[in-house]
Design a protein around this motif. Structure first.
Motif, PDB file in Angstrom:
ATOM      1  N   TYR A 126     -65.308  45.195  41.808  1.00  0.00           N
ATOM      2  CA  TYR A 126     -64.189  44.317  41.954  1.00  0.00           C
ATOM      3  C   TYR A 126     -64.052  43.543  42.922  1.00  0.00           C
ATOM      4  N   GLU A 127     -64.698  43.828  44.161  1.00  0.00           N
ATOM      5  CA  GLU A 127     -64.600  43.199  45.368  1.00  0.00           C
ATOM      6  C   GLU A 127     -65.466  42.043  45.432  1.00  0.00           C
ATOM      7  N   ILE A 128     -66.457  42.024  44.759  1.00  0.00           N
ATOM      8  CA  ILE A 128     -67.580  40.950  44.818  1.00  0.00           C
ATOM      9  C   ILE A 128     -67.214  39.607  44.052  1.00  0.00           C
ATOM     10  N   GLN A 129     -67.116  38.662  44.924  1.00  0.00           N
ATOM     11  CA  GLN A 129     -67.049  37.244  44.527  1.00  0.00           C
ATOM     12  C   GLN A 129     -68.178  36.360  44.848  1.00  0.00           C
ATOM     13  N   GLY A 130     -68.464  35.371  43.980  1.00  0.00           N
ATOM     14  CA  GLY A 130     -69.325  34.423  44.126  1.00  0.00           C
ATOM     15  C   GLY A 130     -70.916  34.881  43.731  1.00  0.00           C
ATOM     16  N   CYS A 131     -70.986  35.874  42.851  1.00  0.00           N
ATOM     17  CA  CYS A 131     -72.173  36.746  42.920  1.00  0.00           C
ATOM     18  C   CYS A 131     -72.342  37.376  41.520  1.00  0.00           C
ATOM     19  N   GLU A 132     -73.309  36.942  40.523  1.00  0.00           N
ATOM     20  CA  GLU A 132     -73.413  37.727  39.232  1.00  0.00           C
ATOM     21  C   GLU A 132     -73.642  39.298  39.401  1.00  0.00           C
TER      22      GLU A 132
END
Length: 462
Positions: A126-132
């Motif tokens: 949920y927290e990860i952004q900008g990455c597949e």
């Protein structure tokens, strides 16, 4: 607790971490629900507060239970061993790993693979952004440890949402990463043991990859990792890997190469920058087993009775390392969480004191009902009792209430009595359902009105 119970005795806290975790802002929300923060502090804070405590930063090499001597990897303060007497028992603690290397690697990543379906995996994805993110789980639905497929469906829209709400205020166990003080702290090597991650391990971390988009998550269900291939190994295999799924199975172009490839048991292969294994907690029993005849549970933990005794005299265990071997309450079960680690540790110290003075002691009330507060996808989540009908077989029924984007309420009923509940969102039903499970009141007469949103059930059963 142990220092307070034995003020005239020396108490040694042996920890692999350069810092200790201190419980602060403790609040008893209800009979069994607790909220508290956990702060990183230097060991000197604990030693100043309790003059009879000495903190030893070291791993444990071996336990000689028959000699009442516990040896350490590091011989600190000129001692090679620490002797414990009949009235100063051993309390075995929990361990895990640190997160700084992950943040550094993520900042350079375009795609990662996350393996696992527990609490850490849920919040990580949920927290990860900008990455597949390719998320591989062995279950049919996400969060199988904490809730059912219905609750998973309620939460999944948050994974595809482009904008994020302001995080809800966190009042429970909290892991913090020190900023300005970080440089002054000893740095543990990546292969060293550290202290356990709290449920808010990501607080203060910048979990963003190299891409500009907010969130891209693809879930591969009912699969596990079959094999991991480094780049050169993958080239020699002459296999094809898949692009990030976009409604159809696209093969990755030959010129696109990744540092590592994951082959799943469903036959699919994905390339990525790195893999995150978030597959659960394993009791760290190895340093204690050699030469000691501990009774060990099926899950690998040291068996403890209702007074937290292991099978060896004068040795107690609490937290992740132990397996509860007593006959539990019908609505309690062991789960390796920070909440239970704190409860078990506190109760173990009480049992040590009672044993030393020859007094009898009743089991702590916290073991009457399984109760846990956490947060997933920015929702408050409360799980009570046999919330997933654990051990109830087919002799139960479920009642549901769901308002999309707002709340999800599930109760587990057996013979007209509430046995468990899952509450997602601000339902205000925590304490009411806790009491109904504890009291085992026959609720047959209320039927589906038990979850009728037009009935203020909280006041009705007050």
């Amino acid at each position: 607790k142990l220092a307070a119970e034995f003020p005239s005795e020396d108490v040694f806290l042996i920890t692999a971490s350069p810092v200790i975790k201190a419980v602060t802002n403790f609040k008893q929300v209800s009979k069994t629900l607790e909220e508290f923060d956990v702060e990183e502090q230097p060991s000197s804070v604990l030693e100043k507060r309790y003059p009879n405590i000495r903190v030893i930063q070291s791993g444990v090499k071996h336990l000689k239970s028959d000699e009442h001597v516990r040896k350490c990897f590091l011989f600190l303060f000129g001692f090679s061993s620490y002797v414990y007497k009949n009235n100063l028992r051993i309390l075995i603690d929990i361990f895990s790993f640190l997160m700084q290397a992950f943040q550094k690697n993520l900042a350079q990543a375009e795609r990662i693979v996350v393996v696992g379906n527990g609490g850490i995996a849920l919040e990580l994805v949920y927290e990860i952004q900008g990455c597949e993110v390719i998320w591989a789980i062995k279950d049919k639905a996400i969060g199988n440890t904490f809730f059912d497929a219905g609750a998973a469906e309620f939460l999944i829209p948050k994974l595809t949402a482009e904008s994020r709400e302001t995080p809800i205020e966190c009042k429970r166990t909290k892991y913090t990463v020190e900023g300005s003080e970080e440089k002054g702290r000893p740095t543990a090597a990546s292969d060293k043991l550290g202290s356990a991650l709290g449920p808010d391990w990501h607080e203060g971390l910048h979990l963003k990859g190299t891409q500009e988009f907010s969130h891209k998550v693809h879930i591969e269900i009912l699969c596990e990792v079959k094999k991991i291939h480094l780049q050169q190994e993958f080239i020699q295999l002459q296999q094809t890997s898949l692009t990030f799924p976009k409604g159809e199975k696209n093969v990755e172009p030959d010129e696109v190469l990744w540092p590592v490839y994951v082959e799943l048991t469903n036959g699919k292969i994905y390339g990525c920058n790195f893999i995150v294994s978030a597959t659960g907690v394993v009791p760290n029993v190895e340093p204690f087993l050699d030469g000691n005849n501990f009774a060990v549970g099926e899950d690998g933990g040291l068996k403890v009775d209702k007074h937290m005794h292991t099978s060896l005299p004068d040795v107690y265990a609490a937290g992740d390392i132990c397996t509860a071997a007593w006959e539990p309450s019908p609505v309690w079960h062991q789960m390796r969480l920070w909440t239970q680690a704190r409860q078990m540790g506190w109760y173990a110290a009480k049992c040590m004191a009672a044993d030393a003075s020859g007094e009898s002691i009743d089991m702590d009330f916290s073991f009457e009902l399984f109760a846990h507060i956490t947060k997933f996808f920015n929702y408050k989540v409360v799980v009570l009792g046999k919330y997933n009908a654990q051990g109830l077989g087919s002799d139960h029924e479920l009642m549901l209430r769901c308002t999309k984007g707002h709340e999800y309420v599930k109760v587990v009923m057996q013979n007209g009595r509430m046995m468990g509940a899952v509450l997602i969102g601000e339902t205000d039903l925590d304490e009411t359902f806790e009491n109904l499970i504890l009291n085992q009141m026959d609720l047959s007469a209320y039927g589906e009105d038990l979850l009728n949103p037009d009935i203020d059930i909280e006041d009705y059963f007050d």
